[in-house]
Design a protein around this motif. Structure first.
Motif, PDB file in Angstrom:
ATOM      1  N   THR A  85       0.837  -1.204   0.000  1.00  0.00           N
ATOM      2  CA  THR A  85       0.000   0.000   0.000  1.00  0.00           C
ATOM      3  C   THR A  85       0.870   1.252   0.000  1.00  0.00           C
ATOM      4  OG1 THR A  85      -1.725  -1.166   1.238  1.00  0.00           O
ATOM      5  CG2 THR A  85      -1.837   1.230   1.223  1.00  0.00           C
ATOM      6  N   SER A  92       2.275   1.789  -3.343  1.00  0.00           N
ATOM      7  CA  SER A  92       1.244   2.320  -4.240  1.00  0.00           C
ATOM      8  C   SER A  92       1.084   3.823  -4.036  1.00  0.00           C
ATOM      9  CB  SER A  92      -0.084   1.599  -3.976  1.00  0.00           C
ATOM     10  OG  SER A  92      -1.121   2.144  -4.763  1.00  0.00           O
ATOM     11  N   TYR A  93       1.076   4.261  -2.769  1.00  0.00           N
ATOM     12  CA  TYR A  93       1.006   5.691  -2.471  1.00  0.00           C
ATOM     13  C   TYR A  93       2.154   6.450  -3.145  1.00  0.00           C
ATOM     14  CZ  TYR A  93      -2.634   5.490   1.181  1.00  0.00           C
ATOM     15  OH  TYR A  93      -3.815   5.357   1.871  1.00  0.00           O
ATOM     16  N   GLN A 118       1.750   6.575  -6.983  1.00  0.00           N
ATOM     17  CA  GLN A 118       0.713   7.503  -7.407  1.00  0.00           C
ATOM     18  C   GLN A 118       1.135   8.954  -7.179  1.00  0.00           C
ATOM     19  OE1 GLN A 118      -2.753   6.062  -5.342  1.00  0.00           O
ATOM     20  NE2 GLN A 118      -3.222   4.567  -6.931  1.00  0.00           N
ATOM     21  N   SER A 158      -8.005   7.383  -9.051  1.00  0.00           N
ATOM     22  CA  SER A 158      -7.019   6.738  -8.181  1.00  0.00           C
ATOM     23  C   SER A 158      -6.041   7.762  -7.600  1.00  0.00           C
ATOM     24  CB  SER A 158      -6.249   5.682  -8.986  1.00  0.00           C
ATOM     25  OG  SER A 158      -5.300   5.039  -8.184  1.00  0.00           O
ATOM     26  N   TYR A 159      -5.596   8.719  -8.434  1.00  0.00           N
ATOM     27  CA  TYR A 159      -4.653   9.741  -7.972  1.00  0.00           C
ATOM     28  C   TYR A 159      -5.307  10.697  -6.963  1.00  0.00           C
ATOM     29  CZ  TYR A 159      -1.971   8.077 -11.988  1.00  0.00           C
ATOM     30  OH  TYR A 159      -1.295   7.286 -12.881  1.00  0.00           O
ATOM     31  N   ARG A 170      -7.731   9.948  -5.052  1.00  0.00           N
ATOM     32  CA  ARG A 170      -7.983   9.184  -3.824  1.00  0.00           C
ATOM     33  C   ARG A 170      -6.758   9.239  -2.904  1.00  0.00           C
ATOM     34  NH1 ARG A 170     -11.917   5.713  -2.747  1.00  0.00           N
ATOM     35  NH2 ARG A 170     -12.556   5.743  -4.939  1.00  0.00           N
ATOM     36  N   THR A 171      -5.584   9.098  -3.506  1.00  0.00           N
ATOM     37  CA  THR A 171      -4.344   9.185  -2.724  1.00  0.00           C
ATOM     38  C   THR A 171      -4.158  10.587  -2.161  1.00  0.00           C
ATOM     39  OG1 THR A 171      -3.240   7.429  -3.974  1.00  0.00           O
ATOM     40  CG2 THR A 171      -1.824   9.020  -2.856  1.00  0.00           C
ATOM     41  N   SER A 182      -6.459  11.227   0.809  1.00  0.00           N
ATOM     42  CA  SER A 182      -5.942  10.639   2.052  1.00  0.00           C
ATOM     43  C   SER A 182      -4.825  11.496   2.635  1.00  0.00           C
ATOM     44  CB  SER A 182      -5.424   9.218   1.785  1.00  0.00           C
ATOM     45  OG  SER A 182      -6.457   8.370   1.360  1.00  0.00           O
TER      46      SER A 182
END
Length: 312
Positions: A32, A35-36, A39, A80-81, A83-84, A87
């Motif tokens: 994860t 992935s962060y 991105q 997706s971008y 979303r990161t 967060s």
């Protein structure tokens, strides 16, 4: 206790690394975190991450979205971008660094690709154990296992022999995405397959159930490539491991008449959100007895009756 607002100015990039560090201390999975980071690197192509965090404004985020659209990025990639970033900015708000946030970009609903029944028949044909390599036999067992429970590849790799209870007909998942213990039932066919497999595989209780030919744990890439070779040799061009998960969900809902709540437990989803996504795409009620409701089927039926009556 009131949160202390940070006074020291920092760039967006530096602040993001602080965010990553905070997620590490929270125990997020390494995959994860990677992935962060991946991105964020993609975001950096459309947003000046060297600017001071305090200078970041909504107009910069809007310009970032426009840049992504102009570059032809898909709505799902942009979603997706964002979303990161959402967060990250939520964490910044908690720390008193900024009060800025970003709405999620609307993603497109996509139909999940699955293996067809014809492809599954090719993949599920049992190899001759006397002639097959261990890898071919193991991959056949893995594919059967994936269709029994729809588990993730990382979960499959982590299962140890001691996690399988054939007498009780269940398997314990040692590794799950949300790190919650999970027990999954095994159908009678899978119990028989595993019983025979374990007879040939041997090994100690703490050994990995699906191992390499030398008995070590399969790597993520090793498992993916092995299944891809297996599929190709069987004449199946689709090679994705994750497609078995989608296939399990589709067949469970449509062919087996399963319900969303049980599917959620089997797939290990924390909430019903992702399970509802499968339910929306693979709606069993829409396909059930559709010949009774399809205008085309009704017209064909009437046409057939007319031809029969005319012959009489």
């Amino acid at each position: 206790m009131a949160k202390i607002k940070l006074i020291v100015s920092s760039t967006i990039e530096d602040t993001f690394q602080d965010f990553i560090l905070s997620r590490k201390t929270k125990g997020l999975a390494e995959k994860t975190l990677q992935s962060y980071q991946s991105q964020f690197r993609a975001v950096a192509q459309h947003l000046d991450v060297s600017m001071e965090m305090s200078a970041l404004k909504r107009s910069h985020l809007d310009a970032m979205i426009l840049s992504m659209r102009d570059r032809g990025l898909s709505p799902n990639s942009i979603n997706s971008y964002t979303r990161t970033l959402k967060s990250f900015l939520s964490w910044c708000n908690e720390q008193g660094i900024t009060h800025l946030n970003i709405p999620l970009y609307k993603a497109e609903e996509t139909v999940k690709e699955t293996y067809s029944d014809a492809e599954l028949e090719l993949l599920l044909k049992k190899p001759d154990i006397r002639k097959a390599t261990f890898a071919e036999y193991r991959d056949w067992v893995i594919i059967n296992f994936l269709l029994n429970c729809g588990s993730r590849a990382a979960t499959v790799r982590a299962i140890q022999i001691r996690d399988v209870d054939l007498d009780a007909g269940m398997v314990f998942y040692r590794h799950t995405k949300n790190r919650k213990a999970q027990v999954i039932p095994l159908c009678s066919a899978m119990i028989s397959i595993l019983r025979e497999y374990l007879h040939h595989r041997g090994g100690e209780a703490t050994d990995y159930l699906f191992c390499t030919e030398t008995g070590t744990q399969l790597t993520e890439n090793g498992l993916r490539q092995s299944i891809a070779r297996y599929n190709t040799r069987r004449g199946v061009q689709k090679t994705s491991l994750h497609l078995f998960r989608h296939t399990f969900a589709r067949k469970y809902l449509i062919d087996c008449g399963g319900d969303a709540f049980t599917l959620q437990k089997l797939l290990g989803h924390s909430t019903l959100a992702m399970t509802k996504h499968y339910c929306t795409i693979f709606d069993a009620d829409l396909t059930k007895n559709y010949d009774n409701f399809s205008p085309l089927a009704q017209m064909k039926s009437k046409s057939s009756k007319i031809r029969v009556n005319n012959k009489k």
